[in-house]
Design a protein around this motif. Structure first.
Motif, PDB file in Angstrom:
ATOM      1  N   LEU A 172     -51.158   6.251   4.450  1.00 45.44           N
ATOM      2  CA  LEU A 172     -50.831   6.014   3.426  1.00 45.44           C
ATOM      3  C   LEU A 172     -51.217   4.489   2.483  1.00 45.44           C
ATOM      4  CD1 LEU A 172     -47.197   7.176   3.065  1.00 45.44           C
ATOM      5  CD2 LEU A 172     -49.371   8.424   2.482  1.00 45.44           C
ATOM      6  N   PHE A 173     -51.790   3.876   1.320  1.00 50.71           N
ATOM      7  CA  PHE A 173     -51.241   2.657   0.541  1.00 50.71           C
ATOM      8  C   PHE A 173     -51.055   2.390   0.204  1.00 50.71           C
ATOM      9  CE2 PHE A 173     -53.686  -0.556  -1.920  1.00 50.71           C
ATOM     10  CZ  PHE A 173     -53.316  -1.950  -1.227  1.00 50.71           C
ATOM     11  N   LEU A 174     -50.091   1.189   0.269  1.00 49.54           N
ATOM     12  CA  LEU A 174     -49.081   0.460  -0.096  1.00 49.54           C
ATOM     13  C   LEU A 174     -49.239  -0.938  -0.454  1.00 49.54           C
ATOM     14  CD1 LEU A 174     -45.468   1.215   0.553  1.00 49.54           C
ATOM     15  CD2 LEU A 174     -46.281   1.665  -1.932  1.00 49.54           C
ATOM     16  N   PRO A 175     -49.578  -1.387  -2.273  1.00 53.30           N
ATOM     17  CA  PRO A 175     -49.786  -2.929  -2.225  1.00 53.30           C
ATOM     18  C   PRO A 175     -48.574  -3.837  -2.267  1.00 53.30           C
ATOM     19  CG  PRO A 175     -50.272  -0.937  -4.093  1.00 53.30           C
ATOM     20  CD  PRO A 175     -48.992  -0.164  -3.412  1.00 53.30           C
ATOM     21  N   MET A 176     -48.584  -5.324  -1.777  1.00 50.73           N
ATOM     22  CA  MET A 176     -47.694  -6.182  -0.760  1.00 50.73           C
ATOM     23  C   MET A 176     -47.267  -6.492  -1.711  1.00 50.73           C
ATOM     24  SD  MET A 176     -50.313  -8.887  -0.345  1.00 50.73           S
ATOM     25  CE  MET A 176     -48.951 -10.329  -0.022  1.00 50.73           C
ATOM     26  N   HIS A 177     -47.239  -6.134  -3.227  1.00 51.05           N
ATOM     27  CA  HIS A 177     -46.896  -7.446  -4.426  1.00 51.05           C
ATOM     28  C   HIS A 177     -44.866  -7.198  -4.584  1.00 51.05           C
ATOM     29  CE1 HIS A 177     -50.754  -8.185  -4.363  1.00 51.05           C
ATOM     30  NE2 HIS A 177     -51.022  -7.310  -4.450  1.00 51.05           N
ATOM     31  N   TYR A 178     -44.854  -5.457  -4.635  1.00 48.81           N
ATOM     32  CA  TYR A 178     -43.270  -4.940  -5.238  1.00 48.81           C
ATOM     33  C   TYR A 178     -42.530  -5.467  -3.694  1.00 48.81           C
ATOM     34  CZ  TYR A 178     -46.817  -2.130  -7.520  1.00 48.81           C
ATOM     35  OH  TYR A 178     -47.554  -1.557  -8.670  1.00 48.81           O
ATOM     36  N   ALA A 179     -40.791  -5.997  -4.340  1.00 44.32           N
ATOM     37  CA  ALA A 179     -40.410  -6.429  -3.580  1.00 44.32           C
ATOM     38  C   ALA A 179     -40.320  -5.627  -2.279  1.00 44.32           C
ATOM     39  CB  ALA A 179     -39.264  -7.031  -4.328  1.00 44.32           C
ATOM     40  N   GLU A 180     -39.798  -4.188  -2.635  1.00 44.52           N
ATOM     41  CA  GLU A 180     -39.176  -3.287  -2.181  1.00 44.52           C
ATOM     42  C   GLU A 180     -40.329  -2.657  -0.804  1.00 44.52           C
ATOM     43  OE1 GLU A 180     -38.797  -1.784  -6.443  1.00 44.52           O
ATOM     44  OE2 GLU A 180     -40.034  -2.681  -5.454  1.00 44.52           O
ATOM     45  N   VAL A 181     -41.391  -3.221  -0.620  1.00 46.18           N
ATOM     46  CA  VAL A 181     -42.481  -2.707   0.421  1.00 46.18           C
ATOM     47  C   VAL A 181     -41.644  -3.192   1.515  1.00 46.18           C
ATOM     48  CG1 VAL A 181     -44.775  -2.788   0.928  1.00 46.18           C
ATOM     49  CG2 VAL A 181     -44.104  -2.535  -1.056  1.00 46.18           C
ATOM     50  N   ASN A 182     -41.677  -4.318   2.141  1.00 43.46           N
ATOM     51  CA  ASN A 182     -41.359  -5.451   3.225  1.00 43.46           C
ATOM     52  C   ASN A 182     -40.238  -4.382   3.670  1.00 43.46           C
ATOM     53  OD1 ASN A 182     -43.386  -6.765   4.082  1.00 43.46           O
ATOM     54  ND2 ASN A 182     -43.556  -8.476   2.430  1.00 43.46           N
ATOM     55  N   ARG A 183     -39.341  -3.866   3.408  1.00 45.58           N
ATOM     56  CA  ARG A 183     -38.007  -2.825   3.386  1.00 45.58           C
ATOM     57  C   ARG A 183     -38.612  -2.163   4.337  1.00 45.58           C
ATOM     58  NH1 ARG A 183     -33.246  -3.729   0.587  1.00 45.58           N
ATOM     59  NH2 ARG A 183     -33.850  -4.875  -0.628  1.00 45.58           N
ATOM     60  N   LEU A 184     -40.472  -1.789   4.908  1.00 43.75           N
ATOM     61  CA  LEU A 184     -40.597  -0.680   5.173  1.00 43.75           C
ATOM     62  C   LEU A 184     -41.061  -1.137   6.208  1.00 43.75           C
ATOM     63  CD1 LEU A 184     -42.037   2.017   2.429  1.00 43.75           C
ATOM     64  CD2 LEU A 184     -39.718   1.374   3.433  1.00 43.75           C
ATOM     65  N   THR A 185     -41.588  -2.256   6.506  1.00 43.16           N
ATOM     66  CA  THR A 185     -42.710  -3.111   7.982  1.00 43.16           C
ATOM     67  C   THR A 185     -41.678  -2.271   8.634  1.00 43.16           C
ATOM     68  OG1 THR A 185     -42.579  -4.809   6.738  1.00 43.16           O
ATOM     69  CG2 THR A 185     -44.129  -3.469   6.178  1.00 43.16           C
ATOM     70  N   TYR A 186     -42.828  -2.617  10.165  1.00 43.49           N
ATOM     71  CA  TYR A 186     -42.223  -3.040  11.171  1.00 43.49           C
ATOM     72  C   TYR A 186     -42.743  -3.932  11.797  1.00 43.49           C
ATOM     73  CZ  TYR A 186     -41.770  -1.437  16.490  1.00 43.49           C
ATOM     74  OH  TYR A 186     -40.909  -2.164  17.318  1.00 43.49           O
ATOM     75  N   PRO A 187     -41.415  -4.979  11.960  1.00 44.39           N
ATOM     76  CA  PRO A 187     -41.447  -5.994  12.663  1.00 44.39           C
ATOM     77  C   PRO A 187     -42.220  -6.875  13.972  1.00 44.39           C
ATOM     78  CG  PRO A 187     -38.889  -5.070  13.481  1.00 44.39           C
ATOM     79  CD  PRO A 187     -39.658  -4.090  12.359  1.00 44.39           C
ATOM     80  N   ALA A 188     -43.453  -6.792  13.702  1.00 47.39           N
ATOM     81  CA  ALA A 188     -43.750  -6.458  15.531  1.00 47.39           C
ATOM     82  C   ALA A 188     -45.108  -8.254  15.377  1.00 47.39           C
ATOM     83  CB  ALA A 188     -45.239  -5.109  15.119  1.00 47.39           C
ATOM     84  N   PHE A 189     -45.317  -8.877  16.381  1.00 43.35           N
ATOM     85  CA  PHE A 189     -45.691  -9.748  16.582  1.00 43.35           C
ATOM     86  C   PHE A 189     -46.790 -10.350  17.624  1.00 43.35           C
ATOM     87  CE2 PHE A 189     -41.159  -9.277  14.752  1.00 43.35           C
ATOM     88  CZ  PHE A 189     -41.823 -10.862  13.068  1.00 43.35           C
ATOM     89  N   ASP A 190     -47.893 -10.676  17.069  1.00 39.85           N
ATOM     90  CA  ASP A 190     -48.829 -11.406  17.463  1.00 39.85           C
ATOM     91  C   ASP A 190     -48.628 -11.885  18.389  1.00 39.85           C
ATOM     92  OD1 ASP A 190     -51.972 -11.658  18.411  1.00 39.85           O
ATOM     93  OD2 ASP A 190     -50.794 -13.274  18.611  1.00 39.85           O
ATOM     94  N   PRO A 191     -47.968 -12.272  20.286  1.00 42.04           N
ATOM     95  CA  PRO A 191     -47.494 -12.528  21.096  1.00 42.04           C
ATOM     96  C   PRO A 191     -48.196 -13.907  21.239  1.00 42.04           C
ATOM     97  CG  PRO A 191     -49.248 -11.362  22.170  1.00 42.04           C
ATOM     98  CD  PRO A 191     -49.495 -10.708  20.370  1.00 42.04           C
ATOM     99  N   HIS A 192     -49.056 -14.286  20.940  1.00 46.68           N
ATOM    100  CA  HIS A 192     -50.365 -15.941  20.480  1.00 46.68           C
ATOM    101  C   HIS A 192     -49.932 -16.350  19.200  1.00 46.68           C
ATOM    102  CE1 HIS A 192     -52.628 -14.244  24.307  1.00 46.68           C
ATOM    103  NE2 HIS A 192     -52.455 -13.104  23.735  1.00 46.68           N
ATOM    104  N   SER A 193     -49.986 -16.062  18.118  1.00 43.54           N
ATOM    105  CA  SER A 193     -50.093 -16.867  17.292  1.00 43.54           C
ATOM    106  C   SER A 193     -48.426 -16.777  16.153  1.00 43.54           C
ATOM    107  CB  SER A 193     -50.785 -16.679  16.016  1.00 43.54           C
ATOM    108  OG  SER A 193     -50.263 -14.520  15.862  1.00 43.54           O
TER     109      SER A 193
END
Length: 727
Positions: free
Chosen positions: A692-713
């Protein structure tokens, strides 16, 4: 008010769309609104760095704008956001007075004296009780480098705090880290002219037609008949008009790039001169032996013959190959190694330091490069190193700040700061010109985090952003068009912005707010020379001497304007290097050995793969060229709002829609393990089945995203998480 209209147009809006006053029913224009002179300013949205011509009335107020013809970046073009750049200044939502939360929990107007007293009293009390690491600021890539530097130096050297980061962590930390490790300094090597001089252009995780339309126009000006290759899971707008779209599986980019290196080294299509200027070739050659095309077909979804052909395209001797990436690479749990895999390919094939070549990151924020060099967050101001004593002494001597105030302690990264709030270690946050309660990954977690803060200060041009509504104290700030200073774009070009409007009510420039805070805190004497942005620019440019970003040859703002922007480095006696300059033409890098370094490590598993309960992989990204990030500004423009759906929508493959009984435009709930939102279905064969693709501009989208982080940056990986659909 605008004296032009937007016609239907298959691409970026260009200068031919400016209409005469009186057209389209506007009637005769009052003489007081007729432009009498012009000024120029760099657009305040993305880091393309387009220059705009602002048409001013007799009182010096901008009443209209058009793209600046002849500027080496945009040559008279602007995207929809640029055309409407003045609209957000007129919004009724502007913050016009300081707001302070009262004992009933409501924000109410107050005066600047009370606001400053509250700010200093609260933060000094928290520092006294909990220590200098109990406060943090989260800043931006949207304000000029002079303001960034003032904020960072005031906060660390004057106020005596430690932890700070900027929202460039969300867009450019990966590229900055990759360049630092590979080249010895955060140094994007290319120039936009390379778009027009390449034989092969590879766009990976980059949808230029939507995210950077002016750069796509630069691609279209290439007269060498280049082969344009787009590597992306989606058939994006850019992929649809490219020579070839390689539709890989999400997060299959790193094994694909290693397989390309395998083929190139196996067949000897290498550049011996470039390799002689590079460290680690033996180990890298041994490493990629296990990444044959056949070994990565399942991970990438790409047939072996396609991989072999792509390897030939990007390594044919005599062909100029340039690689360009944006958030599809940067926003990943292994983005740094992916960016370095691109860098490695350029190094072994000699596609660096020459026209039409290079591993080139395209920056997100308008002044992300300024933030990377001058914000005093991830590195010591002007591209110095906190851990280097000689650098600290240089900063102390040139800025007249006692050496003991120049900290050697690096800051925690953005995600670490927020985790420290949750852990109760950080008690106060100061947010400047950014909106993390919308934009940060897994944003629902931030609402809970708010409960752990004793004091939240938000400094913004609007009072009703998601972050502003939660503030204990809101400081009203001027925006783009109401201040002066410099931005640095993706190709290292400095350009100036001008004040062409007066900020409304009691709103002040961020520079002026920092000046008042310095005095209220009692450290104003340390910054007695920081009188105005141009004075600070002179201090900062002198700090860059003998650093890779040396700009001591720049005289002043007028010099920058006269030259059509100036790319760093621009040292003393630099001579005439022209408008377009790339790095590493001499094969020398900024490492201790003078050689580039090949970095690599095995790919890691996707942090949150799909499963029977959450069968869809969610991809996020920019959905339109008419909106910007969280829509804090572009959402105020009536024209831009008409160019983009107001309500959230998601793209789903028609086969999946049939399988799950989803009709076009149906309201569907999208749910992850962290949150949920409602959006309307848009059936799009451009999305692979199972995604699925969701545009990032809507406030609700980041309620879904997974908090993974690059170990270097420490950059968050917004691009992939598991979700399910509910009618």
């Amino acid at each position: 008010m605008s004296f032009f209209s937007l016609k239907s147009h298959n691409g970026p809006l260009t200068a031919d769309l400016v209409q005469e006053p009186g057209q389209f029913g506007l009637g005769k224009v009052p003489s007081r609104l007729k432009p009498v002179c012009t000024a120029t300013s760099i657009c305040g949205y993305c880091a393309t760095g387009c220059q705009l011509k602002l048409h001013l009335d007799a009182e010096g107020n901008a009443i209209n704008l058009s793209p600046q013809a002849g500027y080496p970046v945009n040559s008279g073009m602007a995207c929809p956001k640029g055309w409407q750049a003045l609209d957000p200044l007129d919004s009724p939502d502007r913050a016009t007075v300081p707001l302070l939360r009262n004992h009933k929990g409501k924000l109410e107007p107050t005066d600047w004296s009370t606001a400053l007293q509250t700010f200093t009293t609260k933060l000094k009390s928290i520092k006294s009780t909990h220590g200098k690491e109990s406060v943090a600021f989260l800043s931006t890539g949207q304000i000029p480098l002079e303001e960034m530097a003032f904020l960072g130096c005031l906060y660390k050297f004057g106020m005596g705090f430690v932890h700070a980061d900027a929202n460039t962590r969300q867009c450019m930390a990966t590229a900055a880290t990759a360049y630092k490790q590979s080249f010895g300094f955060d140094s994007p090597p290319g120039t936009y002219a390379d778009f027009e001089q390449s034989d092969v252009i590879v766009l990976i995780g980059a949808n230029l037609c939507i995210a950077h339309p002016i750069l796509w126009q630069r691609v279209m000006r290439n007269k060498r008949n280049p082969k344009i290759i787009v590597i992306d899971p989606r058939a994006t707008e850019t992929a649809q008009v490219a020579s070839q779209h390689i539709s890989l599986r999400p997060k299959g980019d790193l094994p694909l790039l290693y397989a390309l290196a395998h083929c190139i080294l196996r067949d000897g299509r290498i550049d011996s001169t470039s390799i002689a200027n590079t460290e680690g070739i033996e180990d890298f050659t041994e490493f990629v032996k296990s990444y044959s095309p056949s070994s990565v077909t399942e991970t990438t979804g790409i047939p072996t013959e396609t991989i072999e052909a792509l390897a030939l395209d990007v390594s044919t001797p005599g062909k100029r190959v340039s690689w360009w990436w944006t958030m599809g690479v940067n926003q990943s749990h292994e983005g740094t190694r992916t960016a370095q895999a691109i860098i490695n390919l350029c190094l072994i094939t000699g596609n660096i330091g020459k026209p039409g070549t290079g591993p080139n990151s395209i920056t997100g924020q308008c002044n992300a490069m300024g933030s990377r060099l001058f914000s005093n967050t991830t590195s010591l101001v002007a591209g110095h190193d906190y851990a280097d004593e000689s650098h600290r002494r240089k900063i102390s001597e040139q800025l007249g700040i006692p050496y003991e105030k120049i900290t050697s302690q690096p800051s925690m990264a953005y995600d670490e700061i927020l985790e420290a709030v949750i852990a109760g270690k950080i008690k106060a946050l100061w947010i400047i010109a950014t909106n993390p309660f919308h934009s940060w990954i897994d944003s629902g977690k931030l609402e809970k985090l708010r409960e752990n803060l004793d004091f939240l200060v938000v400094q913004d041009m609007y009072h009703n952003t998601e972050s502003g509504l939660l503030a204990d104290l809101l400081l009203p700030a001027a925006g783009w068009g109401e201040k002066s200073g410099c931005f640095i774009n993706s190709e290292r070009r400095l350009g100036t912005i001008k004040p062409v409007r007066r900020a409304p009510g009691e709103a002040l420039t961020d520079f002026r707010i920092f000046r008042l805070i310095a005095d209220a805190w009692g450290c104003g004497d340390l910054f007695s020379k920081w009188t105005d942005p141009q004075a600070v620019f002179q201090l900062l440019k002198n700090l860059t001497k003998d650093r890779p970003c040396d700009i001591v040859g720049i005289e002043n703002y007028e010099h920058i304007d006269r030259e059509g922007g100036i790319q760093w480095p621009f040292p003393e006696l630099s001579g005439d290097h022209g408008n377009e300059r790339r790095l590493f033409e001499d094969g020398k890098y900024y490492t201790s050995s003078g050689k580039a370094r090949l970095h690599f490590s095995p790919p890691t598993a996707m942090p949150e793969p799909v499963d029977p309960e959450y069968p869809f992989l969610l991809i996020t990204g920019r959905g339109t060229s008419s909106q910007w990030h969280t829509q804090s500004r572009t959402g105020k423009s009536k024209v831009l709002k008409k160019l983009y759906p107001a309500d959230p929508y998601f793209e789903i493959n028609p086969a999946d829609a049939t399988k799950y009984g989803i009709e076009a435009n149906a309201a569907i709930e999208i749910r992850s393990r962290r949150g949920k939102m409602s959006a309307r279905a848009y059936l799009a064969p451009t999305v692979q089945s199972g995604q699925l693709f969701l545009p990032m501009h809507y406030a609700e989208v980041n309620r879904l995203t997974y908090p993974a982080f690059d170990p270097h940056s420490r950059q968050p990986g917004y691009k992939a998480c598991a979700v399910k659909l509910l009618k």
